[in-house]
Design a protein around this motif. Sequence first.
Motif, PDB file in Angstrom:
ATOM      1  N   VAL A 152      26.797  25.660  57.989  1.00 59.88           N
ATOM      2  CA  VAL A 152      27.742  26.756  57.721  1.00 59.88           C
ATOM      3  C   VAL A 152      27.258  27.579  56.532  1.00 59.88           C
ATOM      4  CG1 VAL A 152      30.124  27.320  57.137  1.00 59.88           C
ATOM      5  CG2 VAL A 152      29.648  25.314  58.514  1.00 59.88           C
ATOM      6  N   ASP A 153      27.343  28.893  56.680  1.00 55.38           N
ATOM      7  CA  ASP A 153      27.043  29.763  55.537  1.00 55.38           C
ATOM      8  C   ASP A 153      27.944  30.985  55.572  1.00 55.38           C
ATOM      9  OD1 ASP A 153      25.714  32.221  56.726  1.00 55.38           O
ATOM     10  OD2 ASP A 153      24.371  30.671  57.502  1.00 55.38           O
ATOM     11  N   ASN A 154      27.986  31.681  54.458  1.00 60.82           N
ATOM     12  CA  ASN A 154      28.742  32.930  54.351  1.00 60.82           C
ATOM     13  C   ASN A 154      27.796  34.102  54.155  1.00 60.82           C
ATOM     14  OD1 ASN A 154      31.352  31.751  54.542  1.00 60.82           O
ATOM     15  ND2 ASN A 154      31.093  31.002  52.459  1.00 60.82           N
ATOM     16  N   GLY A 155      26.628  34.000  54.789  1.00 61.81           N
ATOM     17  CA  GLY A 155      25.600  35.025  54.641  1.00 61.81           C
ATOM     18  C   GLY A 155      25.876  36.257  55.496  1.00 61.81           C
ATOM     19  N   PRO A 156      24.822  37.018  55.754  1.00 57.77           N
ATOM     20  CA  PRO A 156      24.992  38.292  56.469  1.00 57.77           C
ATOM     21  C   PRO A 156      25.283  38.149  57.959  1.00 57.77           C
ATOM     22  CG  PRO A 156      22.684  37.861  56.047  1.00 57.77           C
ATOM     23  CD  PRO A 156      23.460  36.790  55.328  1.00 57.77           C
ATOM     24  N   GLY A 157      25.162  36.948  58.495  1.00 57.62           N
ATOM     25  CA  GLY A 157      25.384  36.754  59.927  1.00 57.62           C
ATOM     26  C   GLY A 157      24.142  37.113  60.731  1.00 57.62           C
ATOM     27  N   ILE A 158      24.182  36.789  61.998  1.00 53.28           N
ATOM     28  CA  ILE A 158      23.045  37.047  62.899  1.00 53.28           C
ATOM     29  C   ILE A 158      23.407  38.234  63.783  1.00 53.28           C
ATOM     30  CG2 ILE A 158      21.624  36.115  64.758  1.00 53.28           C
ATOM     31  CD1 ILE A 158      22.274  33.295  63.607  1.00 53.28           C
ATOM     32  N   ARG A 159      22.609  39.290  63.691  1.00 46.96           N
ATOM     33  CA  ARG A 159      22.892  40.521  64.427  1.00 46.96           C
ATOM     34  C   ARG A 159      22.763  40.325  65.940  1.00 46.96           C
ATOM     35  NH1 ARG A 159      23.751  45.378  62.916  1.00 46.96           N
ATOM     36  NH2 ARG A 159      23.073  44.959  60.801  1.00 46.96           N
ATOM     37  N   ASP A 160      21.712  39.633  66.359  1.00 46.77           N
ATOM     38  CA  ASP A 160      21.452  39.480  67.794  1.00 46.77           C
ATOM     39  C   ASP A 160      21.081  38.015  68.079  1.00 46.77           C
ATOM     40  OD1 ASP A 160      20.569  39.538  70.425  1.00 46.77           O
ATOM     41  OD2 ASP A 160      19.562  41.471  70.191  1.00 46.77           O
ATOM     42  N   ILE A 161      22.064  37.228  68.454  1.00 47.20           N
ATOM     43  CA  ILE A 161      21.828  35.798  68.691  1.00 47.20           C
ATOM     44  C   ILE A 161      20.825  35.590  69.823  1.00 47.20           C
ATOM     45  CG2 ILE A 161      22.912  33.644  69.484  1.00 47.20           C
ATOM     46  CD1 ILE A 161      25.401  34.487  67.882  1.00 47.20           C
ATOM     47  N   ARG A 162      20.884  36.430  70.859  1.00 46.05           N
ATOM     48  CA  ARG A 162      19.957  36.302  71.986  1.00 46.05           C
ATOM     49  C   ARG A 162      18.502  36.395  71.492  1.00 46.05           C
ATOM     50  NH1 ARG A 162      17.223  39.608  74.899  1.00 46.05           N
ATOM     51  NH2 ARG A 162      18.153  41.446  73.979  1.00 46.05           N
ATOM     52  N   LYS A 163      18.241  37.331  70.584  1.00 43.52           N
ATOM     53  CA  LYS A 163      16.879  37.501  70.058  1.00 43.52           C
ATOM     54  C   LYS A 163      16.432  36.293  69.242  1.00 43.52           C
ATOM     55  CE  LYS A 163      15.647  42.318  69.498  1.00 43.52           C
ATOM     56  NZ  LYS A 163      15.523  43.420  68.547  1.00 43.52           N
ATOM     57  N   VAL A 164      17.293  35.796  68.359  1.00 39.53           N
ATOM     58  CA  VAL A 164      16.868  34.672  67.512  1.00 39.53           C
ATOM     59  C   VAL A 164      16.674  33.391  68.310  1.00 39.53           C
ATOM     60  CG1 VAL A 164      17.921  35.621  65.424  1.00 39.53           C
ATOM     61  CG2 VAL A 164      19.175  33.936  66.765  1.00 39.53           C
ATOM     62  N   MET A 165      17.207  33.350  69.523  1.00 40.82           N
ATOM     63  CA  MET A 165      17.026  32.169  70.362  1.00 40.82           C
ATOM     64  C   MET A 165      15.779  32.274  71.235  1.00 40.82           C
ATOM     65  SD  MET A 165      19.198  30.104  69.282  1.00 40.82           S
ATOM     66  CE  MET A 165      18.775  28.799  70.426  1.00 40.82           C
ATOM     67  N   GLN A 166      15.019  33.359  71.065  1.00 38.59           N
ATOM     68  CA  GLN A 166      13.761  33.499  71.811  1.00 38.59           C
ATOM     69  C   GLN A 166      12.624  32.905  70.989  1.00 38.59           C
ATOM     70  OE1 GLN A 166      13.330  37.697  72.488  1.00 38.59           O
ATOM     71  NE2 GLN A 166      14.878  37.728  74.099  1.00 38.59           N
ATOM     72  N   ASP A 167      11.802  32.071  71.628  1.00 41.26           N
ATOM     73  CA  ASP A 167      10.633  31.530  70.940  1.00 41.26           C
ATOM     74  C   ASP A 167       9.748  32.671  70.464  1.00 41.26           C
ATOM     75  OD1 ASP A 167      10.898  28.702  70.997  1.00 41.26           O
ATOM     76  OD2 ASP A 167      10.502  28.743  73.146  1.00 41.26           O
ATOM     77  N   GLY A 168       9.301  32.584  69.227  1.00 39.60           N
ATOM     78  CA  GLY A 168       8.383  33.568  68.678  1.00 39.60           C
ATOM     79  C   GLY A 168       9.049  34.688  67.912  1.00 39.60           C
ATOM     80  N   TYR A 169      10.357  34.854  68.046  1.00 41.12           N
ATOM     81  CA  TYR A 169      11.037  35.910  67.301  1.00 41.12           C
ATOM     82  C   TYR A 169      11.228  35.448  65.853  1.00 41.12           C
ATOM     83  CZ  TYR A 169      14.524  39.188  65.647  1.00 41.12           C
ATOM     84  OH  TYR A 169      15.190  40.131  64.910  1.00 41.12           O
ATOM     85  N   THR A 170      10.829  36.274  64.915  1.00 40.10           N
ATOM     86  CA  THR A 170      10.978  35.919  63.506  1.00 40.10           C
ATOM     87  C   THR A 170      11.202  37.164  62.656  1.00 40.10           C
ATOM     88  OG1 THR A 170       9.942  34.806  61.615  1.00 40.10           O
ATOM     89  CG2 THR A 170       8.470  35.972  63.119  1.00 40.10           C
ATOM     90  N   THR A 171      11.953  37.008  61.595  1.00 39.88           N
ATOM     91  CA  THR A 171      12.100  38.087  60.618  1.00 39.88           C
ATOM     92  C   THR A 171      11.503  37.673  59.279  1.00 39.88           C
ATOM     93  OG1 THR A 171      14.303  37.313  59.978  1.00 39.88           O
ATOM     94  CG2 THR A 171      14.187  39.020  61.683  1.00 39.88           C
ATOM     95  N   SER A 172      10.972  36.442  59.217  1.00 40.64           N
ATOM     96  CA  SER A 172      10.438  35.934  57.950  1.00 40.64           C
ATOM     97  C   SER A 172       8.929  35.751  57.981  1.00 40.64           C
ATOM     98  CB  SER A 172      11.101  34.592  57.612  1.00 40.64           C
ATOM     99  OG  SER A 172      10.708  33.616  58.555  1.00 40.64           O
TER     100      SER A 172
END
Length: 133
Positions: free
Chosen positions: A77-97
Amino acid sequence: MDIQSCVEVCNEWDIVSARQLGRNMAKELGFGNVDQARITTAISELARNIYLYAGSGKICLEPVEQMGRKGLRIIAVDNGPGIRDIRKVMQDGYTTSGGLGAGLPGVKRLMDEFSIDSTLDSGTEILATKWLR
């Protein structure tokens, strides 16, 4: 063993603490070495995501029992900025870091149950459960 144990995640050492708590609880519940490793890897990924993307949050672990089977649930659990596009972050190879982009899809593969609830500017909650075999 407490019903639910939590580790606040604010720095890299907290990731280590969360992993250790997970390994201890998994071992105490009767998980074998391979599943202990899967659980600690999942905890590490989730705690690292909290540290990198939200700044702080917590990892909670609780033993679960459902229809005669036992398991361990991870609640991140966090109170951060949230995930804009859950579908994208669940794709292998997608990264913002700049990483491998295997974190959340990898956690899903390591665990038996996985869900994400995220709201922009409010935070994210991830539930992941591993069942004892």
